[in-house]
Design a protein around this motif. Structure first.
Motif, mmCIF file in Angstrom:
data_model
loop_
_atom_site.group_PDB
_atom_site.id
_atom_site.type_symbol
_atom_site.label_atom_id
_atom_site.label_comp_id
_atom_site.label_asym_id
_atom_site.label_seq_id
_atom_site.Cartn_x
_atom_site.Cartn_y
_atom_site.Cartn_z
ATOM 1 N N GLN A 16 -43.600 -36.682 8.199
ATOM 2 C CA GLN A 16 -43.643 -37.354 9.571
ATOM 3 C C GLN A 16 -43.028 -38.880 9.489
ATOM 4 O O GLN A 16 -43.072 -39.597 8.848
ATOM 5 N N VAL A 17 -42.230 -38.964 10.389
ATOM 6 C CA VAL A 17 -41.409 -40.399 10.701
ATOM 7 C C VAL A 17 -42.118 -41.274 11.623
ATOM 8 O O VAL A 17 -42.221 -40.995 13.080
ATOM 9 N N ARG A 18 -42.761 -42.369 11.164
ATOM 10 C CA ARG A 18 -43.459 -43.151 12.554
ATOM 11 C C ARG A 18 -42.395 -44.407 12.810
ATOM 12 O O ARG A 18 -41.976 -45.149 11.575
ATOM 13 N N GLY A 19 -42.810 -44.939 13.826
ATOM 14 C CA GLY A 19 -41.943 -46.489 14.151
ATOM 15 C C GLY A 19 -41.213 -45.902 15.309
ATOM 16 O O GLY A 19 -41.002 -44.756 15.730
ATOM 17 N N PRO A 20 -40.260 -46.850 15.716
ATOM 18 C CA PRO A 20 -39.509 -46.787 17.109
ATOM 19 C C PRO A 20 -38.287 -45.813 16.920
ATOM 20 O O PRO A 20 -37.120 -46.203 16.471
ATOM 21 N N VAL A 21 -38.424 -44.391 16.704
ATOM 22 C CA VAL A 21 -37.482 -43.553 16.242
ATOM 23 C C VAL A 21 -37.168 -42.533 17.395
ATOM 24 O O VAL A 21 -36.149 -41.947 17.447
ATOM 25 N N GLN A 22 -37.841 -42.617 18.585
ATOM 26 C CA GLN A 22 -37.518 -41.764 19.740
ATOM 27 C C GLN A 22 -36.645 -42.531 20.911
ATOM 28 O O GLN A 22 -36.796 -43.727 20.871
ATOM 29 N N TRP A 42 -36.352 -28.048 10.822
ATOM 30 C CA TRP A 42 -36.200 -28.329 12.143
ATOM 31 C C TRP A 42 -36.815 -29.853 12.236
ATOM 32 O O TRP A 42 -37.248 -30.195 11.240
ATOM 33 N N VAL A 43 -36.587 -30.268 13.337
ATOM 34 C CA VAL A 43 -37.036 -31.710 13.716
ATOM 35 C C VAL A 43 -37.309 -31.702 15.240
ATOM 36 O O VAL A 43 -36.740 -30.761 16.156
ATOM 37 N N ARG A 44 -38.515 -32.224 15.548
ATOM 38 C CA ARG A 44 -39.079 -32.419 16.852
ATOM 39 C C ARG A 44 -39.794 -33.680 17.010
ATOM 40 O O ARG A 44 -40.255 -34.213 15.950
ATOM 41 N N ASN A 45 -39.698 -34.170 18.317
ATOM 42 C CA ASN A 45 -40.647 -35.588 18.684
ATOM 43 C C ASN A 45 -41.902 -34.976 18.951
ATOM 44 O O ASN A 45 -42.114 -33.728 19.232
ATOM 45 N N ARG A 46 -42.994 -35.732 18.637
ATOM 46 C CA ARG A 46 -44.377 -35.632 18.868
ATOM 47 C C ARG A 46 -44.529 -36.504 19.947
ATOM 48 O O ARG A 46 -44.163 -37.609 20.225
ATOM 49 N N MET A 47 -45.871 -36.056 20.676
ATOM 50 C CA MET A 47 -46.181 -36.851 21.830
ATOM 51 C C MET A 47 -46.898 -38.111 21.294
ATOM 52 O O MET A 47 -46.887 -39.047 22.329
ATOM 53 N N GLY A 49 -45.493 -40.184 19.744
ATOM 54 C CA GLY A 49 -44.071 -41.351 19.510
ATOM 55 C C GLY A 49 -43.613 -41.021 17.988
ATOM 56 O O GLY A 49 -42.382 -41.622 17.766
ATOM 57 N N SER A 50 -44.147 -40.447 17.218
ATOM 58 C CA SER A 50 -43.555 -40.082 15.918
ATOM 59 C C SER A 50 -42.647 -38.776 16.079
ATOM 60 O O SER A 50 -42.356 -38.271 17.097
ATOM 61 N N VAL A 51 -41.721 -38.598 14.878
ATOM 62 C CA VAL A 51 -40.950 -37.529 14.743
ATOM 63 C C VAL A 51 -41.197 -36.598 13.624
ATOM 64 O O VAL A 51 -41.528 -37.332 12.617
ATOM 65 N N GLU A 52 -41.263 -35.294 13.787
ATOM 66 C CA GLU A 52 -41.915 -34.438 12.747
ATOM 67 C C GLU A 52 -40.736 -33.564 12.137
ATOM 68 O O GLU A 52 -39.806 -33.211 13.030
ATOM 69 N N VAL A 53 -40.478 -33.534 10.845
ATOM 70 C CA VAL A 53 -39.333 -32.931 10.262
ATOM 71 C C VAL A 53 -39.888 -31.690 9.316
ATOM 72 O O VAL A 53 -40.634 -32.382 8.297
ATOM 73 N N MET A 54 -39.385 -30.670 9.256
ATOM 74 C CA MET A 54 -39.897 -29.742 8.276
ATOM 75 C C MET A 54 -38.421 -29.409 7.686
ATOM 76 O O MET A 54 -37.373 -29.292 8.170
ATOM 77 N N LEU A 55 -38.295 -29.730 6.082
ATOM 78 C CA LEU A 55 -37.310 -29.850 5.544
ATOM 79 C C LEU A 55 -37.320 -28.648 4.239
ATOM 80 O O LEU A 55 -38.327 -28.561 3.584
ATOM 81 N N GLN A 56 -36.357 -27.844 4.047
ATOM 82 C CA GLN A 56 -36.123 -26.944 2.931
ATOM 83 C C GLN A 56 -35.029 -27.150 2.308
ATOM 84 O O GLN A 56 -33.731 -27.032 2.802
ATOM 85 N N GLY A 57 -34.964 -27.169 1.025
ATOM 86 C CA GLY A 57 -33.562 -27.187 0.301
ATOM 87 C C GLY A 57 -34.235 -27.501 -1.236
ATOM 88 O O GLY A 57 -35.335 -27.556 -1.526
ATOM 89 N N GLU A 97 -32.487 -26.990 12.848
ATOM 90 C CA GLU A 97 -32.519 -27.087 14.544
ATOM 91 C C GLU A 97 -33.343 -27.983 15.120
ATOM 92 O O GLU A 97 -34.382 -28.670 14.430
ATOM 93 N N ARG A 98 -33.140 -28.270 16.208
ATOM 94 C CA ARG A 98 -33.994 -29.453 16.980
ATOM 95 C C ARG A 98 -34.991 -28.564 17.913
ATOM 96 O O ARG A 98 -34.488 -27.782 18.803
ATOM 97 N N LEU A 99 -36.263 -28.812 17.672
ATOM 98 C CA LEU A 99 -37.240 -28.034 18.477
ATOM 99 C C LEU A 99 -37.514 -29.076 19.762
ATOM 100 O O LEU A 99 -37.506 -30.010 19.950
ATOM 101 N N PRO A 100 -38.379 -28.342 20.764
ATOM 102 C CA PRO A 100 -39.068 -29.236 21.778
ATOM 103 C C PRO A 100 -40.027 -29.946 21.255
ATOM 104 O O PRO A 100 -40.505 -29.562 20.365
ATOM 105 N N THR A 101 -40.334 -30.923 22.170
ATOM 106 C CA THR A 101 -41.477 -31.954 21.687
ATOM 107 C C THR A 101 -42.806 -31.168 21.765
ATOM 108 O O THR A 101 -43.102 -30.343 22.577
ATOM 109 N N LEU A 102 -43.766 -31.601 20.814
ATOM 110 C CA LEU A 102 -45.051 -31.027 20.385
ATOM 111 C C LEU A 102 -45.950 -31.962 20.925
ATOM 112 O O LEU A 102 -45.937 -33.256 20.629
#
Length: 102
Positions: A16-22, A42-47, A49-57, A97-102
């Motif tokens: 979860q990335v919080r701050g002015p990032v959208q 994937w990465v997506r905006n959250r309602m 104001g945060s950005v959520e990122v699922m990372l695998q590697g 990928e970029r997903l729609p806002t949740l």
């Protein structure tokens, strides 16, 4: 072709990335950086104001990506990065990928 050793090093993290990032191109930049590092997910905006990122590697790839999420885009003012390790078993992602806002 992947080896068993690479499979053993595969980790998944939900961030979860919080701050002015959208509204500044953060998600698109995130997609480009993840692809450059070979990270899937994937990465997506959250309602909220945060950005959520699922990372695998690999652990190294994920450390590099998390460092980028904090400081990699000068227009992004990250206040908090909350990283949660996703325990196995987890879905395998083939690309980032970029997903729609949740």
């Amino acid at each position: 072709m992947e080896t068993d050793n690479q499979d053993g090093m595969l980790e998944t993290r939900l961030v979860q990335v919080r701050g002015p990032v959208q509204g500044i191109g953060y998600r698109e930049a995130c997609v480009r950086q993840a692809q450059a590092l070979g990270v899937t997910g994937w990465v997506r905006n959250r309602m909220d104001g945060s950005v959520e990122v699922m990372l695998q590697g690999s652990p190294e790839q994920l450390a590099n990506m998390c460092a980028w999420l904090i400081d990699g885009m000068s227009a992004a003012l990250v206040d908090e990065l909350e990283v949660t390790e996703v325990p196995p078993p987890f879905a395998r992602f083939d690309y980032f990928e970029r997903l729609p806002t949740l």
